[in-house]
Design a protein around this motif. Structure first.
Motif, PDB file in Angstrom:
ATOM      1  N   TRP A 176      -3.145   6.152 -11.822  1.00  0.00           N
ATOM      2  CA  TRP A 176      -1.798   5.577 -11.858  1.00  0.00           C
ATOM      3  C   TRP A 176      -1.756   4.148 -11.312  1.00  0.00           C
ATOM      4  N   GLN A 177      -2.577   3.857 -10.322  1.00  0.00           N
ATOM      5  CA  GLN A 177      -2.587   2.485  -9.808  1.00  0.00           C
ATOM      6  C   GLN A 177      -3.269   1.527 -10.789  1.00  0.00           C
ATOM      7  N   ASP A 178      -4.230   2.037 -11.563  1.00  0.00           N
ATOM      8  CA  ASP A 178      -4.836   1.220 -12.621  1.00  0.00           C
ATOM      9  C   ASP A 178      -3.808   0.909 -13.707  1.00  0.00           C
ATOM     10  N   ILE A 179      -2.972   1.897 -14.019  1.00  0.00           N
ATOM     11  CA  ILE A 179      -1.908   1.670 -15.004  1.00  0.00           C
ATOM     12  C   ILE A 179      -1.018   0.508 -14.552  1.00  0.00           C
ATOM     13  N   ALA A 180      -0.639   0.530 -13.279  1.00  0.00           N
ATOM     14  CA  ALA A 180       0.230  -0.525 -12.740  1.00  0.00           C
ATOM     15  C   ALA A 180      -0.435  -1.889 -12.756  1.00  0.00           C
ATOM     16  N   ARG A 181      -1.763  -1.911 -12.714  1.00  0.00           N
ATOM     17  CA  ARG A 181      -2.471  -3.197 -12.766  1.00  0.00           C
ATOM     18  C   ARG A 181      -2.651  -3.697 -14.191  1.00  0.00           C
ATOM     19  N   MET A 182      -2.535  -2.795 -15.182  1.00  0.00           N
ATOM     20  CA  MET A 182      -2.777  -3.183 -16.568  1.00  0.00           C
ATOM     21  C   MET A 182      -1.518  -3.565 -17.336  1.00  0.00           C
ATOM     22  N   VAL A 183      -0.400  -2.921 -16.996  1.00  0.00           N
ATOM     23  CA  VAL A 183       0.842  -3.197 -17.724  1.00  0.00           C
ATOM     24  C   VAL A 183       2.015  -3.207 -16.748  1.00  0.00           C
ATOM     25  N   SER A 184       3.055  -3.932 -17.117  1.00  0.00           N
ATOM     26  CA  SER A 184       4.296  -3.841 -16.351  1.00  0.00           C
ATOM     27  C   SER A 184       4.965  -2.508 -16.682  1.00  0.00           C
ATOM     28  N   ILE A 185       5.822  -2.056 -15.781  1.00  0.00           N
ATOM     29  CA  ILE A 185       6.432  -0.727 -15.912  1.00  0.00           C
ATOM     30  C   ILE A 185       7.941  -0.848 -15.766  1.00  0.00           C
TER      31      ILE A 185
END
Length: 205
Positions: free
Chosen positions: A134-143
């Motif tokens: 989940w933290q990788d997701i936050a680093r790859m795209v805005s949410i």
């Protein structure tokens, strides 16, 4: 893999450099008016060019033994959409991804010049810390987190919200989210819907 040889619902939608695309993942079992309202709100508030409904093979955190096949769910979702800027696809099944972090990594590698925004309901933010990477997701795209009835407080008090608190953007900057330096996220208030696919399936029983 030759994309042109795949069934239409397995193909990637066409894109162009610089596009701002919202990614709205889920089983869509079934797609309903709540999904459509969230998407229309996101299109307006986030200034997106498109939203892709990513009809997943099945949520790894849920039992999907009785899940209808993706072709049926895609067809039902397309019938619900009625908006050319909302695109329904099940390409995740074609590339064999089971987790959001894998899907986003694939899209970022394939379309490095596209600005992707991950869309989720407040109920998902409450459990976001259970998602793989989940933290990788936050680093790859805005949410963009869309408020839902009964979830406002638990979502904003969740572990993931606390960890990402310093990256939260004011809601009045939502239109710039797609272009923000990562990590970046925003919590969007607006007309809320209590509709859920789970409730709709239960009502049919």
């Amino acid at each position: 893999m030759r994309w042109q040889d795949l069934a239409p619902h397995h193909r990637l939608p066409p894109v162009a450099a610089g596009m701002r695309i919202g990614l709205y993942g889920g089983s869509f079992n079934p797609a309903h008016e709540g999904h459509r309202k969230v998407s229309l709100l996101a299109l307006q508030r986030l200034r997106l060019d498109q939203i892709w409904w990513l009809v997943s093979p099945g949520n790894p955190l849920k039992d999907h033994s009785n899940l209808p096949d993706t072709a049926a769910r895609v067809a039902q979702a397309k019938a619900m959409v009625s908006n050319p800027r909302i695109v329904v696809t099940a390409f995740e099944e074609a590339i064999g991804t089971n987790y959001t972090v894998e899907t986003i990594a694939f899209l970022k590698q394939r379309f490095p010049l596209v600005h992707f925004v991950w869309l989720m309901g407040a109920d998902n933010l409450a459990g976001f810390h259970h998602w793989r990477g989940w933290q990788d997701i936050a680093r790859m795209v805005s949410i963009a987190v869309i408020d839902r009835p009964g979830w406002t407080l638990s979502a904003t008090a969740s572990k993931s919200a606390h960890v990402l608190a310093r990256y939260r953007k004011p809601e009045n900057q939502a239109s710039c989210l797609a272009d923000s330096t990562l990590p970046a996220w925003v919590f969007i208030h607006g007309p809320r819907t209590a509709l859920s696919s789970t409730q709709m399936r239960q009502q049919k029983k």
